[in-house]
Scaffold this motif. Structure first.
Motif, PDB file in Angstrom:
ATOM      1  N   ILE A 125     -64.070 -16.841   9.198  1.00 50.46           N
ATOM      2  CA  ILE A 125     -63.646 -17.515  10.364  1.00 50.46           C
ATOM      3  C   ILE A 125     -64.036 -19.474   9.726  1.00 50.46           C
ATOM      4  N   VAL A 126     -65.322 -19.159   9.366  1.00 46.30           N
ATOM      5  CA  VAL A 126     -66.055 -20.085   8.785  1.00 46.30           C
ATOM      6  C   VAL A 126     -65.710 -21.149   7.268  1.00 46.30           C
ATOM      7  N   ALA A 127     -65.125 -21.320   6.893  1.00 45.83           N
ATOM      8  CA  ALA A 127     -64.146 -21.938   5.637  1.00 45.83           C
ATOM      9  C   ALA A 127     -65.586 -22.738   4.932  1.00 45.83           C
ATOM     10  N   ASP A 128     -65.912 -23.834   5.992  1.00 46.75           N
ATOM     11  CA  ASP A 128     -66.904 -25.072   5.163  1.00 46.75           C
ATOM     12  C   ASP A 128     -68.498 -23.205   4.915  1.00 46.75           C
ATOM     13  N   VAL A 129     -68.730 -23.902   3.350  1.00 48.92           N
ATOM     14  CA  VAL A 129     -69.902 -23.144   2.675  1.00 48.92           C
ATOM     15  C   VAL A 129     -70.828 -23.661   3.487  1.00 48.92           C
ATOM     16  N   THR A 130     -71.368 -24.825   3.940  1.00 47.73           N
ATOM     17  CA  THR A 130     -72.059 -25.423   4.487  1.00 47.73           C
ATOM     18  C   THR A 130     -72.465 -25.100   5.935  1.00 47.73           C
ATOM     19  N   ASP A 131     -71.637 -24.900   6.704  1.00 46.93           N
ATOM     20  CA  ASP A 131     -70.938 -23.938   8.341  1.00 46.93           C
ATOM     21  C   ASP A 131     -71.501 -22.902   8.013  1.00 46.93           C
ATOM     22  N   TYR A 132     -71.351 -22.559   6.895  1.00 39.93           N
ATOM     23  CA  TYR A 132     -71.329 -20.738   7.029  1.00 39.93           C
ATOM     24  C   TYR A 132     -72.124 -20.130   6.470  1.00 39.93           C
ATOM     25  N   THR A 133     -73.602 -21.237   5.872  1.00 41.29           N
ATOM     26  CA  THR A 133     -75.261 -21.321   6.268  1.00 41.29           C
ATOM     27  C   THR A 133     -75.408 -21.546   7.227  1.00 41.29           C
ATOM     28  N   ARG A 134     -74.902 -22.202   8.322  1.00 36.18           N
ATOM     29  CA  ARG A 134     -74.910 -22.818   9.619  1.00 36.18           C
ATOM     30  C   ARG A 134     -75.361 -21.234  10.748  1.00 36.18           C
ATOM     31  N   ALA A 135     -74.079 -20.495  10.303  1.00 37.09           N
ATOM     32  CA  ALA A 135     -73.524 -19.677  10.954  1.00 37.09           C
ATOM     33  C   ALA A 135     -74.420 -18.394  10.737  1.00 37.09           C
ATOM     34  N   LEU A 136     -74.651 -18.639   9.238  1.00 36.20           N
ATOM     35  CA  LEU A 136     -75.905 -17.394   9.512  1.00 36.20           C
ATOM     36  C   LEU A 136     -76.689 -17.389   9.688  1.00 36.20           C
ATOM     37  N   SER A 137     -77.478 -18.861   9.382  1.00 38.98           N
ATOM     38  CA  SER A 137     -79.180 -19.502  10.064  1.00 38.98           C
ATOM     39  C   SER A 137     -79.194 -18.667  12.245  1.00 38.98           C
ATOM     40  N   ALA A 138     -77.539 -19.726  12.962  1.00 40.88           N
ATOM     41  CA  ALA A 138     -77.523 -19.139  13.837  1.00 40.88           C
ATOM     42  C   ALA A 138     -77.378 -18.393  14.675  1.00 40.88           C
ATOM     43  N   SER A 139     -77.031 -16.985  13.900  1.00 42.49           N
ATOM     44  CA  SER A 139     -77.579 -15.533  14.116  1.00 42.49           C
ATOM     45  C   SER A 139     -78.450 -15.277  13.794  1.00 42.49           C
ATOM     46  N   GLN A 140     -79.248 -15.538  12.882  1.00 42.29           N
ATOM     47  CA  GLN A 140     -80.609 -15.650  12.724  1.00 42.29           C
ATOM     48  C   GLN A 140     -81.309 -15.699  14.131  1.00 42.29           C
ATOM     49  N   VAL A 141     -81.466 -17.785  14.406  1.00 46.65           N
ATOM     50  CA  VAL A 141     -82.341 -17.777  15.779  1.00 46.65           C
ATOM     51  C   VAL A 141     -81.848 -17.005  16.684  1.00 46.65           C
ATOM     52  N   ALA A 142     -80.542 -16.753  17.373  1.00 46.60           N
ATOM     53  CA  ALA A 142     -79.795 -16.015  18.186  1.00 46.60           C
ATOM     54  C   ALA A 142     -80.853 -14.653  19.033  1.00 46.60           C
ATOM     55  N   SER A 143     -80.737 -13.511  17.252  1.00 47.77           N
ATOM     56  CA  SER A 143     -82.182 -12.683  16.888  1.00 47.77           C
ATOM     57  C   SER A 143     -83.093 -12.533  17.647  1.00 47.77           C
ATOM     58  N   THR A 144     -83.418 -13.420  17.232  1.00 50.95           N
ATOM     59  CA  THR A 144     -85.141 -14.232  17.661  1.00 50.95           C
ATOM     60  C   THR A 144     -85.262 -14.648  19.030  1.00 50.95           C
ATOM     61  N   MET A 145     -84.218 -15.676  19.341  1.00 50.54           N
ATOM     62  CA  MET A 145     -84.180 -16.396  20.439  1.00 50.54           C
ATOM     63  C   MET A 145     -84.168 -14.536  21.631  1.00 50.54           C
ATOM     64  N   GLU A 146     -83.356 -14.265  21.964  1.00 49.30           N
ATOM     65  CA  GLU A 146     -83.417 -13.041  21.751  1.00 49.30           C
ATOM     66  C   GLU A 146     -84.894 -11.951  22.438  1.00 49.30           C
ATOM     67  N   SER A 147     -85.694 -11.708  21.958  1.00 53.22           N
ATOM     68  CA  SER A 147     -86.841 -10.969  21.736  1.00 53.22           C
ATOM     69  C   SER A 147     -87.872 -12.020  22.516  1.00 53.22           C
ATOM     70  N   LEU A 148     -87.483 -13.121  22.579  1.00 55.68           N
ATOM     71  CA  LEU A 148     -88.090 -13.839  24.246  1.00 55.68           C
ATOM     72  C   LEU A 148     -87.592 -13.335  25.191  1.00 55.68           C
ATOM     73  N   LEU A 149     -86.117 -13.833  25.608  1.00 57.02           N
ATOM     74  CA  LEU A 149     -85.763 -13.656  26.647  1.00 57.02           C
ATOM     75  C   LEU A 149     -85.550 -12.647  27.276  1.00 57.02           C
ATOM     76  N   SER A 150     -85.018 -11.740  26.417  1.00 54.18           N
ATOM     77  CA  SER A 150     -84.734  -9.742  26.710  1.00 54.18           C
ATOM     78  C   SER A 150     -85.122  -9.732  28.132  1.00 54.18           C
ATOM     79  N   PRO A 151     -86.977  -9.451  27.336  1.00 52.35           N
ATOM     80  CA  PRO A 151     -87.804  -8.808  28.237  1.00 52.35           C
ATOM     81  C   PRO A 151     -88.156  -9.654  30.075  1.00 52.35           C
ATOM     82  N   VAL A 152     -88.250 -11.228  29.384  1.00 45.70           N
ATOM     83  CA  VAL A 152     -88.841 -11.734  30.553  1.00 45.70           C
ATOM     84  C   VAL A 152     -87.337 -11.474  31.671  1.00 45.70           C
ATOM     85  N   LEU A 153     -86.334 -11.317  31.010  1.00 43.47           N
ATOM     86  CA  LEU A 153     -85.355 -10.956  32.233  1.00 43.47           C
ATOM     87  C   LEU A 153     -85.285  -9.593  33.005  1.00 43.47           C
TER      88      LEU A 153
END
Length: 416
Positions: A125-153
């Motif tokens: 879906i993300v053809a551009d190489v730079t955008d692809y690496t950012r997509a991988l990073s975004a997924s990792q950031v999402a996992s990190t943020m979940e560790s904070l917000l899920s217990p709070v919720l």
């Protein structure tokens, strides 16, 4: 912004976020369910359930990554979400401990297949190489943020509802994830370049074993798992039995660890512009080793040494926050290290290998935290986990020489 301008990626990323938060709520609820069914032996039940999870991730994820090209990926992702929604919805109604293990096995088998399938969809879906690496990073950031917000919720929700309702929220999250994926245009995969499942999995693992910085990441996985297991497995019994806390207190104590993760995540981008990723990750490993050792002194000394129960509560929350911060210091730069260590064509294989190998570390530490914690108590168990963290930290220093860090700085800056 070019990444999130892609409609199909927005849908998939939103589905991942919702799925992650649902899983986070289920993790809190699972610990409380284990306590309701087993009381003082909840650590054994939770440790076993999480061990089942890791077995599924280690065995099924590589198979899914290898054979997903034979299936219609959009339909497969939707099916996995529906299966997970149904399994989670059944968890509040279990009456026997073995029911938990069977349902967790089914749930995590579906999750283990979902994650590599989702990761394999992104480059289509993300053809551009730079955008692809950012997509991988975004997924990792999402996992990190979940560790904070899920217990709070979860902590906020537990002030008003019973923990069993958290499973309903998780089930709804999986169904919403399926609805977001349904209109997404996901092309079916091309045949894999490798002959079979294990050939593809072995390609990434061989890269790990032959690349110094990736061998260091492998050792750091053990540090994260050893310290993280103290928090994830032991918090329920420690808060309920040792500190005399409530269900809501369990959520807040887990949130303390997430708060440490968030604080570290906020400062890391600026730090990584000035400091080598290796130095940051080694600092994180040292932090986790020190925090694990401090956790041992917490439980061994008791409330008298910590100015009574209130002091012990504050001390525990502080240690949990430090563990969260240490985990962020190690995990957050990992994606950039992986990308900078291999050619672009090998990035998916290395990410898949890291997925399996990091979960293999948790497969070692979860049973120790759960089974030994129930049989021998927190002091001995946490001492062993702290020792494993120290072994991993020393191994990382030896396997990942300091001389490797400097040549990688330019690559990491480009990959970030």
């Amino acid at each position: 912004m070019s990444l999130f301008a892609i409609r199909d990626y927005r849908h998939l990323f939103a589905a991942q976020i919702i799925s992650l938060f649902g899983t986070g709520l289920a993790t809190v609820a699972l610990g409380l369910l284990a306590y309701e069914l087993a009381g003082p032996s909840a650590g054994t039940v939770l440790g076993t359930a999480l061990t089942v999870k890791m077995v599924m991730y280690v065995l099924i994820a590589p198979l899914a990554a290898a054979y997903i090209h034979r299936l219609p990926r959009r339909a497969f992702l939707i099916l996995l979400d529906v299966v997970r929604a149904g399994v989670v919805l059944a968890l509040p109604f279990v009456t026997e401990i073995w029911h938990v293990y069977v349902l967790i096995g089914l749930l995590q088998a579906a999750s283990a297949a979902f994650t590599p399938t989702f990761q394999a969809v992104i480059p289509a879906i993300v053809a551009d190489v730079t955008d692809y690496t950012r997509a991988l990073s975004a997924s990792q950031v999402a996992s990190t943020m979940e560790s904070l917000l899920s217990p709070v919720l979860a902590a906020v929700a537990l002030a008003f509802i019973d923990f069993s309702w958290l499973f309903l929220g998780t089930s709804a999250g999986f169904l919403l994830s399926a609805l977001l994926i349904a209109p997404t245009r996901i092309p079916d995969a091309a045949p894999s370049a490798h002959a079979g499942a294990w050939a593809k999995a072995a390609a990434g693992i061989r890269t790990f074993l032959t690349t110094p910085q990736l061998r260091g990441v492998l050792a750091l996985n053990l540090v994260v798992a050893a310290a993280g297991s103290i928090v994830i497995v032991s918090t329920v019994n420690y808060v309920r039995d040792e500190l005399g806390g409530s269900q809501q207190d369990v959520g807040w104590m887990l949130a303390a660890s997430g708060a440490g993760t968030l604080l570290a995540a906020l400062v890391l981008p600026r730090v990584l512009r000035r400091v080598a990723a290796r130095a940051v990750m080694m600092a994180g490993a040292g932090t986790l080793v020190a925090a694990s050792a401090t956790a041992v002194t917490l439980v061994a000394a008791g409330p008298d040494t910590w100015a009574g129960t209130a002091g012990l509560w504050a001390g525990t929350a502080g240690v949990w926050a430090v563990i969260g911060a240490g985990m962020a210091l190690v995990i957050t730069p990992t994606g950039a290290i992986l990308r900078a260590s291999v050619a672009p064509a090998a990035v998916p294989e290395v990410f898949a290998a890291q997925f399996s190998l990091s979960h293999l570390a948790w497969l070692i530490t979860y049973p120790i935290a759960g089974w030994l914690g129930t049989a021998a108590g927190f002091t001995l168990t946490w001492s062993l986990l702290a020792t494993l963290a120290a072994v991993g930290g020393v191994g990382a220093v030896l396997l990942w020489p300091r001389s490797i860090a400097a040549p990688m700085r330019a690559s990491l800056a480009k990959a970030a």
